[in-house]
Design a protein around this motif. Structure first.
Motif, PDB file in Angstrom:
ATOM      1  N   ASP A 103      -4.553  17.946 -39.324  1.00 39.38           N
ATOM      2  CA  ASP A 103      -4.282  19.060 -38.478  1.00 39.38           C
ATOM      3  C   ASP A 103      -5.350  20.194 -38.720  1.00 39.38           C
ATOM      4  O   ASP A 103      -4.965  21.469 -38.864  1.00 39.38           O
ATOM      5  CB  ASP A 103      -2.789  19.655 -38.837  1.00 39.38           C
ATOM      6  N   LEU A 134      -9.226  17.660 -33.009  1.00 40.34           N
ATOM      7  CA  LEU A 134      -7.912  17.874 -32.281  1.00 40.34           C
ATOM      8  C   LEU A 134      -8.271  18.847 -31.133  1.00 40.34           C
ATOM      9  O   LEU A 134      -7.728  18.661 -30.142  1.00 40.34           O
ATOM     10  CB  LEU A 134      -6.769  18.070 -33.225  1.00 40.34           C
ATOM     11  N   ALA A 135      -8.990  19.983 -31.752  1.00 42.21           N
ATOM     12  CA  ALA A 135      -9.062  21.184 -30.856  1.00 42.21           C
ATOM     13  C   ALA A 135     -10.084  20.766 -29.641  1.00 42.21           C
ATOM     14  O   ALA A 135      -9.829  21.064 -28.223  1.00 42.21           O
ATOM     15  CB  ALA A 135      -9.846  22.228 -31.597  1.00 42.21           C
ATOM     16  N   ARG A 182      -8.097  18.538 -27.205  1.00 36.69           N
ATOM     17  CA  ARG A 182      -7.105  19.160 -26.367  1.00 36.69           C
ATOM     18  C   ARG A 182      -8.108  20.027 -25.274  1.00 36.69           C
ATOM     19  O   ARG A 182      -7.791  20.049 -23.977  1.00 36.69           O
ATOM     20  CB  ARG A 182      -6.431  20.146 -27.129  1.00 36.69           C
ATOM     21  N   LEU A 207      -6.717  16.322 -23.248  1.00 37.62           N
ATOM     22  CA  LEU A 207      -5.896  15.126 -23.737  1.00 37.62           C
ATOM     23  C   LEU A 207      -4.630  15.856 -24.802  1.00 37.62           C
ATOM     24  O   LEU A 207      -5.100  16.905 -25.425  1.00 37.62           O
ATOM     25  CB  LEU A 207      -6.827  14.294 -24.680  1.00 37.62           C
ATOM     26  N   THR A 208      -3.759  15.105 -25.082  1.00 38.46           N
ATOM     27  CA  THR A 208      -2.805  15.383 -25.814  1.00 38.46           C
ATOM     28  C   THR A 208      -2.817  14.469 -26.951  1.00 38.46           C
ATOM     29  O   THR A 208      -2.434  13.170 -26.688  1.00 38.46           O
ATOM     30  CB  THR A 208      -1.298  15.198 -25.102  1.00 38.46           C
ATOM     31  N   PRO A 209      -3.471  14.735 -28.252  1.00 38.12           N
ATOM     32  CA  PRO A 209      -3.692  13.668 -29.177  1.00 38.12           C
ATOM     33  C   PRO A 209      -2.443  12.950 -29.605  1.00 38.12           C
ATOM     34  O   PRO A 209      -2.456  11.699 -29.796  1.00 38.12           O
ATOM     35  CB  PRO A 209      -4.094  14.534 -30.558  1.00 38.12           C
ATOM     36  N   ARG A 210      -1.266  13.378 -29.928  1.00 38.89           N
ATOM     37  CA  ARG A 210      -0.018  12.664 -30.106  1.00 38.89           C
ATOM     38  C   ARG A 210       0.528  11.704 -29.080  1.00 38.89           C
ATOM     39  O   ARG A 210       0.681  10.641 -29.500  1.00 38.89           O
ATOM     40  CB  ARG A 210       1.151  13.729 -30.249  1.00 38.89           C
ATOM     41  N   LEU A 238      -9.660   8.955 -26.558  1.00 39.12           N
ATOM     42  CA  LEU A 238      -9.915  10.286 -27.203  1.00 39.12           C
ATOM     43  C   LEU A 238     -11.353  10.391 -27.704  1.00 39.12           C
ATOM     44  O   LEU A 238     -11.977  11.490 -27.412  1.00 39.12           O
ATOM     45  CB  LEU A 238      -8.854  10.603 -28.055  1.00 39.12           C
ATOM     46  N   THR A 274     -14.349  12.877 -26.895  1.00 41.68           N
ATOM     47  CA  THR A 274     -15.092  14.037 -27.827  1.00 41.68           C
ATOM     48  C   THR A 274     -16.639  13.599 -28.458  1.00 41.68           C
ATOM     49  O   THR A 274     -17.044  14.229 -29.194  1.00 41.68           O
ATOM     50  CB  THR A 274     -14.295  14.114 -29.004  1.00 41.68           C
TER      51      THR A 274
END
Length: 435
Positions: free
Chosen positions: A356, A387-388, A391, A395-398, A409, A413
């Motif tokens: 996180d 993750l940032a 998003r 995209l929604t990583p989960r 993903l 990135t």
């Protein structure tokens, strides 16, 4: 700027470690020392695997030019070394499909079995085996078709079965694996040279052990297909139940005088990477070279260690690198359509979610053969802002992780590790850098 300066270029540092690991397992470096002198009779070279093209090249170069040499070896499409593609050597090298077998692999397997018929005790067979050989030598057992093998292979790949479990089934549904190729070579001497891509380096698991005794049984294979709900034809079920599809076992005279030598292993590649870390002034810790389990679960273990190092300085002091190898799995629910990705990118996305955004933690995971799953990447890397950035790309990583779509993903990135064929295969490489 020094490429191996982890504080200045953490991603470049991790990529350099991956390159060191791959270089340690290159056949040109490790194979020649294991070659015997030419025999009194013929020398026939056979084999299969994603590293077998480079193994052929290394053997042909090192073998005396005046000594007879011939044979047939199969590798994955695109894995013929450029030099051999331009100037083929004394050993025929053909290409077939991986991870799902095709007709080219079946044809090569039939030719290989025919090629080893009629050998004498004065002859030598050198078998070059590396990971991927199970798919590249698909010779179905009687009562099974190639289409059956393809379907069973796909179901096994998505079931979450370990490589040992998958290869137990493959051996018992094959006319060439599980020691059957060695039986066909008798009474010739057989020297099997192995590059390991399996946890524990078991010779009878690597490429489903075509030239080594098989310790598993028909009963084991039947239990595995039932455990994972893999459909098999009734004639094959009957063959497993009766033992008619049993493989040659340790102590069988067909293996008398045969030798097996491991020329490259996952542990060796991790140790090479760890030594490079130390030379750069950074502590390195190898967790294990044989980790198995769900990719996302293995990621949780690595994340917990990294957090403990960052927040408490235990069990390791920072800065350090945490290394591991092995072969994880990705289980896909029956009937669902998975996205794009492999076990390496699945591990990394799960790791990023667990960390996180923890500052100072970077990671790389890649398959040393250059292909993570069935896409064009060896793996990927994560940074504290992965993750940032995902998003920000919408995209929604989960949700991406739940859809087994990690490739998408990391493509968004710009964090895919793309190497092309490496011409070797010593399984997964994972490195977590904690600064």
């Amino acid at each position: 700027m020094n490429l191996l300066d982890p504080t200045a270029q953490p991603v470049a540092f991790l990529r350099a470690l991956f390159d060191v690991a791959v270089a340690r397992a290159q056949p040109t470096k490790v194979l020649p020392a294991h070659l015997p002198p030419p025999p009194k009779g013929r020398t026939l070279v056979i084999g299969a695997g994603k590293a077998s093209g480079a193994m052929v090249q290394a053997l042909d170069t090192a073998w005396p030019q005046q000594a007879p040499l011939s044979g047939l070896v199969v590798t994955r499409y695109g894995y013929v070394p450029p030099a051999l593609r331009q100037h083929p050597g004394r050993i025929e090298l053909v290409e077939a499909a991986h991870p799902v077998p095709d007709a080219a692999g079946e044809a090569a397997a039939r030719r290989m079995l025919a090629l080893v018929q009629g050998l004498s005790a004065d002859d030598l067979v050198i078998c070059l085996i590396s990971g991927g050989g199970s798919s590249l030598l698909p010779l179905p057992a009687e009562g099974l078709t190639l289409a059956d093998k393809q379907r069973i292979n796909r179901e096994l790949l998505m079931s979450g079965a370990t490589i040992g479990e998958m290869n137990c089934v493959r051996k018992h549904l094959s006319a060439i694996k599980g020691g059957r190729l060695a039986a066909a070579c008798a009474p010739a001497q057989v020297l099997t040279l192995l590059i390991s891509d399996v946890p524990g380096d078991d010779p009878d698991i690597i490429a489903s052990g075509p030239t080594v005794p098989d310790r598993t049984t028909c009963a084991d294979a039947l239990a595995i297909v039932d455990r994972y709900g893999i459909g098999i034809p009734e004639v094959i079920r009957a063959g497993l139940q009766s033992g008619a599809l049993e493989t040659p076992k340790p102590g069988d005279p067909v293996f008398d005088g045969n030798r097996v030598e491991m020329i490259a292993t996952p542990r060796q590649m991790l140790e090479a990477a760890a030594e490079s870390c130390r030379q750069a002034g950074l502590a390195a810790h190898i967790l294990a070279d044989d980790m198995e389990g769900e990719s996302r679960d293995i990621a949780q273990t690595h994340a917990a260690l990294a957090r403990s190092v960052v927040r408490h300085g235990t069990p390791f002091a920072k800065p350090c690198v945490i290394l591991s190898g092995g072969e994880t799995t990705v289980s896909v629910a029956k009937g669902s359509t998975p996205g794009k990705g492999g076990r390496g990118t699945e591990f990394l996305l799960a790791l990023a979610l667990a960390m996180d955004g923890e500052p100072g933690v970077y990671a790389l995971a890649g398959d040393t053969d250059g292909i993570d799953g069935s896409e064009d990447n060896a793996g990927a890397w994560v940074t504290p802002d992965t993750l940032a950035r995902a998003r920000a790309a919408g995209l929604t990583p989960r949700a991406v992780l739940d859809g087994h779509d990690a490739y998408t993903l990391f493509a968004a990135t710009g964090d895919l590790l793309v190497t092309g064929p490496t011409y070797t295969n010593v399984n997964d490489f994972r490195a977590v850098l904690v600064l």
